[in-house]
Design a protein around this motif. Structure first.
Motif, PDB file in Angstrom:
ATOM      1  N   PHE A 140     -38.506  24.607  -1.293  1.00  0.00           N
ATOM      2  CA  PHE A 140     -38.505  26.038  -0.972  1.00  0.00           C
ATOM      3  C   PHE A 140     -38.170  26.265   0.497  1.00  0.00           C
ATOM      4  O   PHE A 140     -37.319  27.082   0.836  1.00  0.00           O
ATOM      5  N   LEU A 141     -38.844  25.537   1.365  1.00  0.00           N
ATOM      6  CA  LEU A 141     -38.628  25.714   2.802  1.00  0.00           C
ATOM      7  C   LEU A 141     -37.231  25.263   3.228  1.00  0.00           C
ATOM      8  O   LEU A 141     -36.598  25.906   4.068  1.00  0.00           O
ATOM      9  N   LEU A 194     -40.548  20.691   9.068  1.00  0.00           N
ATOM     10  CA  LEU A 194     -40.955  20.126   7.774  1.00  0.00           C
ATOM     11  C   LEU A 194     -41.565  18.736   7.930  1.00  0.00           C
ATOM     12  O   LEU A 194     -41.968  18.118   6.953  1.00  0.00           O
ATOM     13  N   GLY A 248     -45.175  17.961   6.397  1.00  0.00           N
ATOM     14  CA  GLY A 248     -45.126  17.906   4.936  1.00  0.00           C
ATOM     15  C   GLY A 248     -44.383  16.679   4.443  1.00  0.00           C
ATOM     16  O   GLY A 248     -44.783  16.057   3.458  1.00  0.00           O
ATOM     17  N   GLY A 275     -46.636  19.394  -5.476  1.00  0.00           N
ATOM     18  CA  GLY A 275     -46.806  20.509  -4.543  1.00  0.00           C
ATOM     19  C   GLY A 275     -45.940  20.356  -3.309  1.00  0.00           C
ATOM     20  O   GLY A 275     -45.291  21.321  -2.865  1.00  0.00           O
ATOM     21  N   LEU A 276     -45.894  19.155  -2.764  1.00  0.00           N
ATOM     22  CA  LEU A 276     -45.082  18.927  -1.569  1.00  0.00           C
ATOM     23  C   LEU A 276     -43.592  19.008  -1.857  1.00  0.00           C
ATOM     24  O   LEU A 276     -42.830  19.572  -1.065  1.00  0.00           O
ATOM     25  N   VAL A 329     -42.106  20.776  -4.194  1.00  0.00           N
ATOM     26  CA  VAL A 329     -41.775  22.186  -4.413  1.00  0.00           C
ATOM     27  C   VAL A 329     -41.775  22.939  -3.076  1.00  0.00           C
ATOM     28  O   VAL A 329     -40.848  23.704  -2.781  1.00  0.00           O
ATOM     29  N   ALA A 330     -42.796  22.714  -2.269  1.00  0.00           N
ATOM     30  CA  ALA A 330     -42.880  23.411  -0.975  1.00  0.00           C
ATOM     31  C   ALA A 330     -41.731  23.017  -0.056  1.00  0.00           C
ATOM     32  O   ALA A 330     -41.108  23.891   0.571  1.00  0.00           O
ATOM     33  N   LEU A 331     -41.439  21.733   0.035  1.00  0.00           N
ATOM     34  CA  LEU A 331     -40.342  21.286   0.905  1.00  0.00           C
ATOM     35  C   LEU A 331     -38.999  21.805   0.410  1.00  0.00           C
ATOM     36  O   LEU A 331     -38.138  22.175   1.206  1.00  0.00           O
TER      37      LEU A 331
END
Length: 154
Positions: A64-65, A75, A78, A57-58, A60-62
């Motif tokens: 994306f951001l 960031l 995260g 999850g982290l 993918v989120a990082l």
């Protein structure tokens, strides 16, 4: 543009493959540790899954951001949690061999979590850099002299 897209996709795929291999590698180690510590069989695999899913999850989120140009400072929380998950993975992967006195195996079991930690730190920063426009750098050895002659320094 195609070269940039290829590079971005390659780095993303490498990050995903390393993460997947690290999870597969650590899943069995953490399950064995949980069983050794007396955790009931149905619960034992859940520990590794919690840490691994947190990392997925982290990452993918990082990613994306970072691709959206979010500044590194934003960031940070995260990224810290990702590093904590990596350290948990490292501790959980090496605990069982250390308890058994198998130090060589413990060293081997550090590889996947350390790669995960490294890519978790470097990967989002690399992806962000791919989207940051840069100006060509003039190298000192290519500098022109006052009379317009390009000098090459040896």
């Amino acid at each position: 543009m195609a070269e940039e897209r290829f590079t971005r996709r390659t780095v993303t795929v490498v990050m995903a493959v390393i993460a997947a291999l690290a999870f597969v590698f650590s899943f069995g180690n953490v399950w064995a540790l949980a069983l050794r510590l007396g955790v009931p069989r149905p619960i034992a695999p859940l520990i590794a899954l919690m840490v691994d899913l947190s990392v997925v999850g982290l990452l993918v989120a990082l990613r994306f951001l970072a691709l959206r140009g979010v500044p590194k400072a934003e960031l940070r929380a995260g990224t810290r949690l990702l590093h904590l998950c990596g350290l948990l993975t490292l501790a959980l992967n090496t605990a069982e061999p250390l308890l058994a006195g198998r130090y060589g195996r413990a060293c081997l079991d550090t590889v996947a979590p350390l790669l995960l930690l490294g890519w978790g730190h470097v990967g989002p920063a690399l992806l962000a850099q791919f989207h940051t426009p840069t100006a060509p750098t003039l190298h000192l050895e290519d500098a022109a002299t006052p009379n317009g002659v390009v000098r090459r320094w040896c």
